[in-house]
Every structure is written in structure tokens, then in C-alpha cells.
Design an enzyme around this catalytic site. Structure first.
Site, short mmCIF file in Angstrom:
data_model
loop_
_atom_site.label_atom_id
_atom_site.label_comp_id
_atom_site.label_asym_id
_atom_site.label_seq_id
_atom_site.Cartn_x
_atom_site.Cartn_y
_atom_site.Cartn_z
N SER A 107 0.85 -1.18 0.00
CA SER A 107 0.00 0.00 0.00
C SER A 107 0.90 1.25 0.00
O SER A 107 1.71 1.42 -0.91
CB SER A 107 -0.96 -0.04 1.19
OG SER A 107 -1.98 0.92 1.05
N ASP B 36 -9.51 -3.46 -5.83
CA ASP B 36 -8.98 -2.59 -4.78
C ASP B 36 -9.45 -1.16 -5.01
O ASP B 36 -9.20 -0.58 -6.07
CB ASP B 36 -7.45 -2.65 -4.80
CG ASP B 36 -6.79 -1.96 -3.62
OD1 ASP B 36 -7.48 -1.20 -2.91
OD2 ASP B 36 -5.59 -2.19 -3.41
N HIS C 247 -8.21 -4.70 -1.44
CA HIS C 247 -6.94 -4.16 -0.96
C HIS C 247 -6.16 -5.15 -0.09
O HIS C 247 -4.93 -5.16 -0.10
CB HIS C 247 -7.21 -2.88 -0.16
CG HIS C 247 -5.98 -2.09 0.15
ND1 HIS C 247 -5.19 -1.52 -0.82
CD2 HIS C 247 -5.41 -1.76 1.33
CE1 HIS C 247 -4.18 -0.88 -0.26
NE2 HIS C 247 -4.29 -1.01 1.05
#
Length: 694
Positions: free
Chosen positions: A545, A631, A665
């Protein structure tokens, strides 16, 4: 685009598109990959997956071996430590062969004070079986799981695609019936009124921002639901919850640097929300109900936060309780009938401070290991003098204790089983310090199996994140043992942008100081080499991320410092994303990264570190990028474009892209699927480090 041949990765069409801001024109050859509905985009992602499968086919046996190691060390049929709430013990259990947890409760028996400890519970009531809900689905996640105060109702929400848009439902726990009440496109969180007649929940706007709080009346259609609060400022996200005392529904609105709280008496759910204190730019605060007052944790003239209180009947001035102590970051406060517990951190370590109500006496819980992580765990009951905490370290599996706040005694309720003869004494953990280019000392947490050489020959993996004041504290991992037992050193770089060393640590790694995050990480890597934990050609970096942005940045900044990089759901095209306010999260992110639309300085600064915009003809380490099609936090096309440009500009490198086509995600949702994904990464890392045969 052509299909992959047995000997080469796929190629991708270039279609130059221009972007102009502040007089600067940038050409993006791969911007068309952002069109998720374009069949060519999906075909390209599938072709990359096919190439990755082929390029890693020789690791199939090692992947299976690592997966089986993770599985064999895990007690697959297990039970969380039950938490008492009213007349029931609540817990989650798992069953061998099943992907998801089963949420249950059993009645508290007469005179019973200790939680039950076996998976065979007489009178067990299954509230929600994740396996049944997920049947036939590629992905499954819960957004809220919320039992009403009287124990009669369960509100729960589900996501079956990974896009974090949940459908909210209500179950009557007395009959087992799921009511026709159903609300699509909700966000995380919910709160019940005191009598269980009303349920508060949140919906999102077109940019996926939680912005509305609704009140739903049980048994009525969703079309009758009432908007209780709406946040117009696009920088702010809205949350909702119920205080532990069950007296107030709390509605909070927060940007990255400012917050505002309202409450509704839980006994009068139709009442207008009461404002605790109006928002002030740069002032963050949260509240906790405690008898006649609200405890207020805030940073008004208090960089590392202070604790105050105000009247619950007529909120107004804040009266100081714990003054600001520079270097001691107060992170949260939890109120119980006769005690207050403050979660804090100091010198890079977490801690818990206990205050007895009506007294100025306070004490801090003590723990034996030099590096560890500790925090409160659950604790739904307000009328209690015992709290539950979770403790772990790099060598100690997650351990759940009940702490008597009066006597200070600690009772171990459970330590996560690690099967196969795991002995913490076979491993060692250390704290090192790296010196950043500006002289700042950056902590590193390290774990290795005893006997691992300290002469620079050991392989190592360095993990980092460094954003949003999120701290990556020392933790135990079953999967990590597959590295340690093969002689790999594991380290966490506690770099600026995170919160490990307090609020200033965060401030020094955001906005126009973001570069510190990247140079801190490189300094940590160089320290591991200089102190002979490893060598550059045996060091792998990993992050996800915003930590994936870190991976892309250090690949450009110091490609020679690493043998390989694992970038998971990486935010590698930050400038393009932050320039588009229509994308999810963008406007809320401006207080973290800066607003490059309005500021030419921010634009130039972000462009200078953006991994995608700074790909050059460099000797890049091997790179494995992993993403998910659904995501909503970091769009799949960022790593897809990055890998495409790396191949075009630095074609001598070794780059792989793996896209989960049915996830979000956090990647695969089921635990066995997650283990397989981790085994894929670890097998690739071991192969890079020359350990595939071990």
C-alpha cells in the site's frame, strides 16, 4: 499487446496521453490501463498472471512446502478467548478445512467468572457462520458485526467482491430469522439504540467517502431511513459507534488533521446530535463516556496529545487530566466504571497506563521483553475491574491476558498455539538504530534464529511502511518461521511517516518532508549491511500500500541496496492519483501528501519521488508487484503501469506482476487462500536468496 511466449513476458500497447499542470506536461503511455471495463486491460492483466505463473513454475514444490509449514504450525480448529457481554460469552472459532471464522455465544453459567476454554461449548448459539455466507463466493468480508444492547439483534454487513461496499442486514437472534431489512452500499461501523429499536449506519459518496449517518428503524423498509448527519467537507470521513457505557451513540467526523464529535443519547435515538466541540483546523480529539463526564483525548497545544474531560450533561470547557508530555504519545483512552486505561507509546514501544477513578494515582503496566507490542483487546463490559490485553513480540506468539486493575495481577488466558515444537528460546530479537542522512536515529526491530551468522553472509528481509502515523510494532508471525528457520534475518524499519516515535515522527515523514520516509529506509538497509546482519546482494525489501510507494521510491533511490523488492498493492503512481479528485480517497489524502493541483511546490515535490514518474535506465533489483482488481484504495492500474514502464525503460530487469482478479486491498479473504498467497511470496523471496532448495 501480444500474448506471452514461453520465453518472454507480455508486451503492452503504448498510447501516449498528456497531463499538464503548472506548465509541466507529462506523457503517460499506459494511462489507458485505468479503464477497467476495457477488455484489453483485463487481457493484459491475465497475460501478466500467465507470465508470472510460468516464471515461478519451478517454485511450485517450494510453495507447497511453505504452505504446508504454515498450516502444520497452525491449530486449525481453535477458539478465541471468549469475552463476556451481559448474559453471554462471545467468541469466534475456526474449524479445520474451513476458510472463515464462526461467530458464536454461550450463556454465562451461574457463578462463572472465567471464560470457557474449549471449542465444545454446551448451549452454543452460532450467530454468524462466515463459511456459510461465503459459500460459492470468491471473496468474503464483514464490514460490521454488532449485537444489540439487549442481545436480541445482530447487525452485520457483507462484501463479496473486495471493493469494501457492504450490504447491511439484521438478524433476529431469538428466532434466527434474517429480516427483510437490507441496505446496500454501506461502510464500516454501526451502533444500536439502547432498546434495540434503531440502528445507526453509514453510507459513502461517489468517491467512496463515508459521509452520511442514517437511522434505521427495525422492521421498517430502508426507504424510511432518516439521515442523522451529513458531512459536506470532502476532506472528512464519518464514523459511528456506541460508547462502552452504552449511554451514547458517537458520530465522529475526521480529516487527516482535524476532527469533530457529536453524540446522541442512546435512549433517545431520534434526538438531535449534540456537538462536543466545534472543529478547529489542526485540532484532533476523540471522546469516551465516563460517568458524569466525557474524557477528551486531544492535541490542542499538545503535539503528543493530552487527556482532559468535559461535562456529559453540558459539554463545554476541557479540564486537564493528563498534561502533555513531549515524547509520550497518548494514542487512545478507554473508560471503565472505576478505572481509565490510556494506550500510549514512548521511545518506540507501546504501553498501558492505568488511572483509578477518583484518584490521581496512576501506574504503567510492565513487561519483560526489550521489544514488544501491547494493547487492549475487546473489553465490551463497562462495569468491570478486569481488562483484557493482547501482548506479542518478535518471538512471543500473541498472548491474551486478563489484568486485575486493582491488584495489578495478570492471568494468561491463551497464547496462540504454534505447533511443531516451536520454542521461543530458539530465536533472538534485537533493537538496532540507523542514522538517517539528517542525523535522526531510526529504530529497527530484528529477529533471527539463534546461531544465524553475524558476518554479513546471512540473507535478510527488511519490511517498511511509514505513512499515516501507522506504527508497525514488533509482532510474531507463524509464516515468518519459514524464513527464520532457513537462516533469514527479518527486520522492521520503523521509519518516519509512521507513528512509532510519536506525532513528530509522523510529521517529519509527510507532505514536503515525505522524502525522509524513503531515505530512512535506505539508511536502515545500509545499517543492516554495515553491522553485518546481511549484505546488499542478500537483502530483500517488502512493503504494501503506502509501503508499496516506499518500495517503488527506494528502487529508484538506491537500487543497488537490495537484491529484490516485494511491492504489494503499491501506491506507485501517487501524483496521477492525487491530481484526480474524482478518485476514491484523493481529496482526503491532500492533508497527507499535499495538494498538487493548487500548489506548484507540492506538484514538483511529489513528481520528484513518484516511483512511476522516475523510472529510469537503472540496475533495478528483481521486483515482484502484487495487486487486486477490485482494490478501491490503491487502484490496480498503478502497479500495472509501473511494471509496464519498468520493462520498457529498463528492459534488463526481472519484473513480475500478479493480479488477484476477485479480491480487494487486503488480498484473498479466506485464511487458506491467504496462506497460499503468503507462500507464493515467501517462495519467491527464498528463490531470490538462493534458498529454494532448503
Amino acid at each position: 499487446m501480444t500474448n506471452p511466449t514461453p520465453a518472454s513476458p507480455p508486451t503492452v500497447r503504448q498510447a501516449p496521453a498528456e497531463r499538464t499542470f503548472h506548465g509541466d506536461t507529462v506523457v503517460d503511455e499506459y494511462s489507458w490501463l485505468a479503464d477497467k471495463e476495457n477488455p484489453e486491460t483485463i487481457a493484459y492483466l491475465k497475460a501478466e498472471n500467465a507470465w508470472t505463473d510460468r516464471a515461478t513454475a519451478h517454485l511450485g514444490e517450494l510453495r507447497d512446502r511453505v504452505f504446508n509449514e504454515i498450516r502444520s504450525r497452525t491449530q486449525e480448529t481453535d477458539l478465541s478467548v471468549p469475552s463476556r457481554k451481559g448474559a453471554y460469552w462471545y467468541y469466534t472459532r475456526t474449524e479445520e478445512g474451513k476458510q472463515y471464522g464462526i461467530h458464536c455465544r454461550v450463556p454465562v453459567r451461574a457463578g462463572e467468572t472465567d471464560p470457557p476454554s474449549t471449542t465444545d461449548q454446551p448451549g452454543e448459539e452460532v450467530l454468524l457462520d462466515g463459511n456459510a455466507l461465503a459459500e460459492g463466493k470468491e471473496f468474503f468480508a464483514l464490514g460490521t458485526f454488532d449485537v444489540s444492547v439487549d442481545g436480541n439483534w445482530l447487525a452485520y454487513s457483507t462484501d463479496f467482491t473486495g471493493d469494501e461496499r457492504f450490504t447491511l442486514r439484521v438478524k433476529d437472534l431469538r428466532t434466527g430469522e434474517v429480516l427483510p431489512d437490507e441496505v446496500p452500499d454501506t461502510s464500516y461501523g454501526s451502533a444500536w439504540s439502547a432498546d434495540g429499536s434503531a440502528l445507526f449506519y453509514i453510507t459513502v459518496d461517489e468517491a467512496w467517502r463515508p459521509y452520511r449517518v442514517w437511522r434505521h428503524t427495525i422492521g421498517r423498509p430502508a426507504t424510511d431511513d432518516v439521515i442523522v448527519f451529513e458531512e459536506p467537507d470532502e476532506r472528512f470521513w464519518v464514523g459511528v459507534g456506541l460508547t462502552r457505557s452504552e449511554k451514547f451513540v458517537v458520530i465522529d467526523a475526521s480529516s487527516k488533521v482535524t476532527s469533530e464529535v457529536r453524540v446522541i443519547p442512546a435512549e433517545t435515538p431520534a434526538a438531535e446530535p449534540i456537538l462536543i466541540a466545534p472543529r478547529e483546523q489542526g485540532v484532533e480529539y476523540s471522546i469516551e463516556h465516563h460517568g458524569h463526564r466525557f474524557l477528551v483525548l486531544h492535541n490542542r497545544d499538545a503535539e503528543d496529545f493530552a487527556l482532559a474531560y468535559t461535562s456529559a450533561d453540558n459539554p463545554g470547557d476541557w479540564v486537564e487530566m493528563i498534561p502533555h508530555e513531549p515524547g509520550t504519545r497518548l494514542e487512545s483512552v478507554d473508560a471503565f466504571a472505576r478505572h481509565i486505561v490510556v494506550s500510549q507509546r514512548r521511545a518506540g514501544l507501546t504501553g498501558l497506563r492505568v488511572i483509578t477513578d477518583g484518584s490521581t494515582d496512576a501506574y504503567e503496566m510492565e513487561f519483560p521483553e526489550p521489544i514488544y507490542s501491547v494493547g487492549l483487546a475487546g473489553n465490551p463490559e463497562y462495569e468491570t475491574a478486569t481488562v483484557r490485553i493482547s501482548y506479542t513480540s518478535m518471538v512471543t506468539p500473541e498472548s491474551v491476558y486478563d489484568v486485575d486493575l486493582t491488584t495489578r495481577s495478570m492471568t494468561l488466558r491463551k497464547r496462540k498455539p504454534v505447533l511443531g515444537g516451536y520454542d521461543p528460546a530458539d530465536y533472538e530479537q534485537f533493537r538496532e538504530w540507523a542514522q538517517a542522512p539528517d542525523g535522526t536515529q531510526v529504530p529497527i526491530s530484528i529477529v533471527a534464529r539463534k546461531g544465524t551468522p553475524r558476518d554479513g553472509t546471512a540473507p535478510a528481509l527488511l519490511y517498511g511502511y511509514g505513512s499515516y502515523e501507522i506504527s508497525v510494532d514488533p509482532y510474531f508471525s507463524v509464516a515468518r518461521l519459514s524464513l527464520l528457520d532457513r537462516g533469514v534475518v527479518f527486520a522492521i524499519a520503523h521509519i518516519r511517516g509512521g507513528g512509532e516515535m510519536g506525532r513528530r515522527w509522523y510529521e517529519q515523514g509527510k507532505l514536503l518532508a515525505k522524502r525522509n520516509t524513503f531515505t530512512d529506509f535506505v539508511a536502515c538497509a545500509q545499517t543492516l549491511v554495515r553491522k553485518e546482519w546481511t549484505s546488499a546482494d542478500r537483502l530483500v525489501a517488502r512493503g504494501g500500500s503506502a509501503g508499496g510507494l516506499l518500495m517503488g521510491a527506494v528502487a529508484n533511490l538506491a537500487p543497488e541496496a537490495f537484491a529484490a523488492i516485494v511491492a504489494e498493492v503499491p501506491f506507485v503512481d501517487p501524483l496521477t492519483s492525487i491530481l484526480d479528485p474524482s478518485l476514491p480517497l484523493t481529496v482526503t489524502e491532500w492533508e497527507e501528501w499535499g495538494n498538487p493541483i493548487e500548489s506548484a511546490e507540492v506538484y514538483a515535490y511529489m513528481k520528484a519521488y513518484s516511483p512511476y514518474e522516475n523510472v529510469g535506465k537503472l540496475p533495478y533489483p528483481k521486483i515482484l508487484a502484487m495487486t487486486s482488481l477490485n482494490d478501491t484504495r490503491v487502484q490496480y492500474h498503478e502497479p500495472a503501469k509501473w511494471i509496464a514502464r519498468l520493462r520498457a525503460v529498463a528492459p534488463d530487469g526481472d519484473y513480475l506482476l500478479k493480479t488477484e482478479m476477485d479480491s480487494g486491498h487486503s488480498g484473498p479473504s479466506g485464511r487458506y487462500d491467504a496462506w497460499k498467497e503468503e507462500a507464493f511470496v515467501l517462495a519467491w523471496v527464498l528463490d531470490v536468496l538462493g534458498l529454494a532448495g532448503r
